[in-house]
Scaffold this motif. Structure first.
Motif, PDB file in Angstrom:
ATOM      1  N   TRP A  55       0.809  -1.213   0.000  1.00  8.45           N
ATOM      2  CA  TRP A  55       0.000   0.000   0.000  1.00  8.45           C
ATOM      3  C   TRP A  55       0.842   1.263   0.000  1.00  8.45           C
ATOM      4  CZ3 TRP A  55      -4.593  -0.752  -1.616  1.00  8.45           C
ATOM      5  CH2 TRP A  55      -5.310  -1.904  -1.279  1.00  8.45           C
ATOM      6  N   VAL A  56       1.933   1.265   0.726  1.00  4.80           N
ATOM      7  CA  VAL A  56       2.770   2.475   0.796  1.00  4.80           C
ATOM      8  C   VAL A  56       3.446   2.731  -0.539  1.00  4.80           C
ATOM      9  CG1 VAL A  56       4.795   3.508   1.881  1.00  4.80           C
ATOM     10  CG2 VAL A  56       3.094   2.323   3.283  1.00  4.80           C
ATOM     11  N   THR A  57       3.997   1.686  -1.143  1.00  7.96           N
ATOM     12  CA  THR A  57       4.630   1.841  -2.451  1.00  7.96           C
ATOM     13  C   THR A  57       3.626   2.360  -3.473  1.00  7.96           C
ATOM     14  OG1 THR A  57       6.200   0.058  -1.977  1.00  7.96           O
ATOM     15  CG2 THR A  57       5.867   0.636  -4.283  1.00  7.96           C
ATOM     16  N   LEU A  58       2.435   1.759  -3.495  1.00 13.89           N
ATOM     17  CA  LEU A  58       1.395   2.223  -4.411  1.00 13.89           C
ATOM     18  C   LEU A  58       0.982   3.662  -4.098  1.00 13.89           C
ATOM     19  CD1 LEU A  58      -0.822  -0.991  -4.510  1.00 13.89           C
ATOM     20  CD2 LEU A  58       0.539  -0.075  -6.397  1.00 13.89           C
ATOM     21  N   GLY A  59       0.857   3.978  -2.825  1.00 14.42           N
ATOM     22  CA  GLY A  59       0.466   5.327  -2.435  1.00 14.42           C
ATOM     23  C   GLY A  59       1.499   6.366  -2.842  1.00 14.42           C
ATOM     24  N   LEU A  60       2.776   6.031  -2.692  1.00 12.15           N
ATOM     25  CA  LEU A  60       3.837   6.952  -3.106  1.00 12.15           C
ATOM     26  C   LEU A  60       3.819   7.173  -4.618  1.00 12.15           C
ATOM     27  CD1 LEU A  60       6.730   5.655  -0.824  1.00 12.15           C
ATOM     28  CD2 LEU A  60       5.638   7.907  -0.688  1.00 12.15           C
ATOM     29  N   HIS A  63       8.952  16.429  -9.988  1.00  5.66           N
ATOM     30  CA  HIS A  63       9.757  15.846 -11.060  1.00  5.66           C
ATOM     31  C   HIS A  63       9.863  16.810 -12.228  1.00  5.66           C
ATOM     32  CE1 HIS A  63       8.944  12.220  -8.713  1.00  5.66           C
ATOM     33  NE2 HIS A  63      10.047  11.751  -9.249  1.00  5.66           N
ATOM     34  N   GLY A  64      10.957  16.655 -12.973  1.00 11.53           N
ATOM     35  CA  GLY A  64      11.265  17.590 -14.040  1.00 11.53           C
ATOM     36  C   GLY A  64      10.686  17.233 -15.395  1.00 11.53           C
ATOM     37  N   GLY A  65       9.925  16.164 -15.493  1.00 11.96           N
ATOM     38  CA  GLY A  65       9.353  15.780 -16.774  1.00 11.96           C
ATOM     39  C   GLY A  65       8.769  14.383 -16.692  1.00 11.96           C
ATOM     40  N   VAL A  66       8.113  13.979 -17.763  1.00 17.17           N
ATOM     41  CA  VAL A  66       7.438  12.683 -17.785  1.00 17.17           C
ATOM     42  C   VAL A  66       8.435  11.539 -17.639  1.00 17.17           C
ATOM     43  CG1 VAL A  66       6.061  11.104 -19.191  1.00 17.17           C
ATOM     44  CG2 VAL A  66       5.485  13.524 -19.140  1.00 17.17           C
ATOM     45  N   MET A  67       9.565  11.598 -18.361  1.00 18.24           N
ATOM     46  CA  MET A  67      10.536  10.513 -18.300  1.00 18.24           C
ATOM     47  C   MET A  67      11.198  10.438 -16.929  1.00 18.24           C
ATOM     48  SD  MET A  67      10.083   9.019 -21.050  1.00 18.24           S
ATOM     49  CE  MET A  67      11.387   7.799 -20.843  1.00 18.24           C
ATOM     50  N   HIS A  68      11.459  11.589 -16.337  1.00 16.04           N
ATOM     51  CA  HIS A  68      12.007  11.624 -14.975  1.00 16.04           C
ATOM     52  C   HIS A  68      11.055  10.931 -14.008  1.00 16.04           C
ATOM     53  CE1 HIS A  68      13.527  14.293 -11.408  1.00 16.04           C
ATOM     54  NE2 HIS A  68      14.108  13.102 -11.414  1.00 16.04           N
ATOM     55  N   LEU A  69       9.779  11.274 -14.102  1.00 18.16           N
ATOM     56  CA  LEU A  69       8.765  10.664 -13.247  1.00 18.16           C
ATOM     57  C   LEU A  69       8.616   9.179 -13.531  1.00 18.16           C
ATOM     58  CD1 LEU A  69       6.312  10.911 -11.273  1.00 18.16           C
ATOM     59  CD2 LEU A  69       4.927  11.448 -13.283  1.00 18.16           C
ATOM     60  N   ALA A  70       8.517   8.807 -14.802  1.00 13.18           N
ATOM     61  CA  ALA A  70       8.283   7.407 -15.162  1.00 13.18           C
ATOM     62  C   ALA A  70       9.440   6.518 -14.718  1.00 13.18           C
ATOM     63  CB  ALA A  70       8.075   7.286 -16.672  1.00 13.18           C
ATOM     64  N   GLY A  71      10.666   6.960 -14.926  1.00 14.21           N
ATOM     65  CA  GLY A  71      11.818   6.160 -14.522  1.00 14.21           C
ATOM     66  C   GLY A  71      11.858   5.952 -13.019  1.00 14.21           C
ATOM     67  N   ASN A  72      11.615   7.018 -12.270  1.00 18.36           N
ATOM     68  CA  ASN A  72      11.633   6.895 -10.814  1.00 18.36           C
ATOM     69  C   ASN A  72      10.528   5.972 -10.307  1.00 18.36           C
ATOM     70  OD1 ASN A  72      13.877   8.426 -10.221  1.00 18.36           O
ATOM     71  ND2 ASN A  72      12.746  10.292  -9.767  1.00 18.36           N
ATOM     72  N   MET A  73       9.337   6.110 -10.860  1.00 18.27           N
ATOM     73  CA  MET A  73       8.233   5.282 -10.381  1.00 18.27           C
ATOM     74  C   MET A  73       8.424   3.816 -10.755  1.00 18.27           C
ATOM     75  SD  MET A  73       6.476   7.338  -8.603  1.00 18.27           S
ATOM     76  CE  MET A  73       8.096   8.084  -8.252  1.00 18.27           C
ATOM     77  N   LEU A  74       9.008   3.555 -11.908  1.00 20.93           N
ATOM     78  CA  LEU A  74       9.303   2.171 -12.287  1.00 20.93           C
ATOM     79  C   LEU A  74      10.277   1.546 -11.295  1.00 20.93           C
ATOM     80  CD1 LEU A  74       9.194  -0.253 -14.211  1.00 20.93           C
ATOM     81  CD2 LEU A  74      11.019   0.844 -15.543  1.00 20.93           C
ATOM     82  N   PHE A  75      11.348   2.262 -10.962  1.00 16.58           N
ATOM     83  CA  PHE A  75      12.334   1.724 -10.022  1.00 16.58           C
ATOM     84  C   PHE A  75      11.730   1.558  -8.629  1.00 16.58           C
ATOM     85  CE2 PHE A  75      16.859   1.956 -11.732  1.00 16.58           C
ATOM     86  CZ  PHE A  75      16.446   1.750 -13.042  1.00 16.58           C
ATOM     87  N   LEU A  76      10.871   2.488  -8.225  1.00 18.95           N
ATOM     88  CA  LEU A  76      10.212   2.347  -6.930  1.00 18.95           C
ATOM     89  C   LEU A  76       9.345   1.095  -6.909  1.00 18.95           C
ATOM     90  CD1 LEU A  76       9.400   3.303  -4.133  1.00 18.95           C
ATOM     91  CD2 LEU A  76       7.756   4.880  -5.197  1.00 18.95           C
ATOM     92  N   TRP A  77       8.647   0.816  -8.006  1.00 14.21           N
ATOM     93  CA  TRP A  77       7.794  -0.365  -8.067  1.00 14.21           C
ATOM     94  C   TRP A  77       8.621  -1.652  -8.077  1.00 14.21           C
ATOM     95  CZ3 TRP A  77       3.409  -2.113  -6.782  1.00 14.21           C
ATOM     96  CH2 TRP A  77       2.924  -3.318  -7.308  1.00 14.21           C
TER      97      TRP A  77
END
Length: 244
Positions: free
Chosen positions: A15-20, A66-80
């Motif tokens: 839940w925390v990972t998804l919430g973040l 985040h500074g852009g879509v790719m910045h956000l997408a890369g970070n969220m993928l690694f978090l997941w």
């Protein structure tokens, strides 16, 4: 070379990972994306972490920008990839505290290595580096699927986590040493600080579980069966034999 998934889905709902992930995406879509360039600069200066004038609240707010879509997408993928298993073992609230604490440490190291910089620091990568450090300590042999593009042919190879994370960490050190102040737009020392904070922050849990005995019990994997995926190169199109 791009890590994009592991073979170890968590036993419980993270839940925390998804919430973040939801929180980071929501901040980007609702608060960052609608702004024009001038508004965006002012927004980052207000809520990002500027080494020249760091404020206590900025250490927290900068983690969700985040500074852009790719910045956000890369970070969220690694978090997941790495967050769900760590949350599974630590528990929901301890994992949240761990995530935020390693993010603060990462940001602090960036401030100390970029004194006087007027460029705001934004992004969750310092905290996610902490998650990666904890993952390395607990699950060094977990399989991480890495996508390689050979010319134009995609190929997936499962690689032990310790190799993937060691290469990633070495790249942060090398790039940080090559450009210690500006970092070419990337906060390499924040990544280094977050990663080391993640390893150190996971040590109490690791020692409580018996240290090396934990690795012996789990063989360096999350303590449940691996998931199995098909290969990207496989195809469902039937093969038709040619007549002779």
């Amino acid at each position: 070379m791009f890590p994009f998934r592991d073979h170890n889905p968590s036993r419980t709902t993270p839940w925390v990972t998804l919430g973040l992930i939801v929180a980071n995406i929501a901040v980007y879509l609702l608060m960052t994306l609608p702004l024009n360039d001038l508004q965006l600069i002012a927004f980052y200066q207000e809520y990002g972490l500027t080494p020249a004038r760091p404020e206590a609240s900025d250490y927290l707010t900068a983690m969700f920008l985040h500074g852009g879509v790719m910045h956000l997408a890369g970070n969220m993928l690694f978090l997941w990839i790495y967050g769900d298993n760590l949350e599974d073992e630590m528990g929901h609230l301890p994992f949240l505290g761990f995530y935020l604490a390693t993010g603060v440490v990462a940001s602090f190291l960036h401030v100390t290595t970029s004194p006087g910089s007027p460029v705001p620091l934004v992004g969750a990568s310092g905290a996610i580096a902490g998650v990666m450090g904890g993952y390395l300590l607990l699950f060094p042999k977990a399989k991480i699927d890495v996508l390689f593009i050979i010319v134009i042919i995609p190929k997936i190879w499962p690689i032990p986590a310790w190799i993937v994370l060691a290469i990633w960490f070495a790249l942060q050190l090398v790039n940080g040493a090559a450009s210690p102040a500006a970092g070419g737009g990337v906060a390499y020392w924040a990544h280094v600080g977050g990663f080391l904070a993640g390893v150190i922050g996971t040590l109490p849990w690791f020692l409580k579980e018996g240290a090396a005995r934990w690795w012996q019990r789990t063989d360096g994997h999350p303590p449940h069966p691996d998931a199995h995926y098909g290969q990207l190169s496989n195809t469902s199109i039937p093969t038709v034999r040619r007549r002779k």
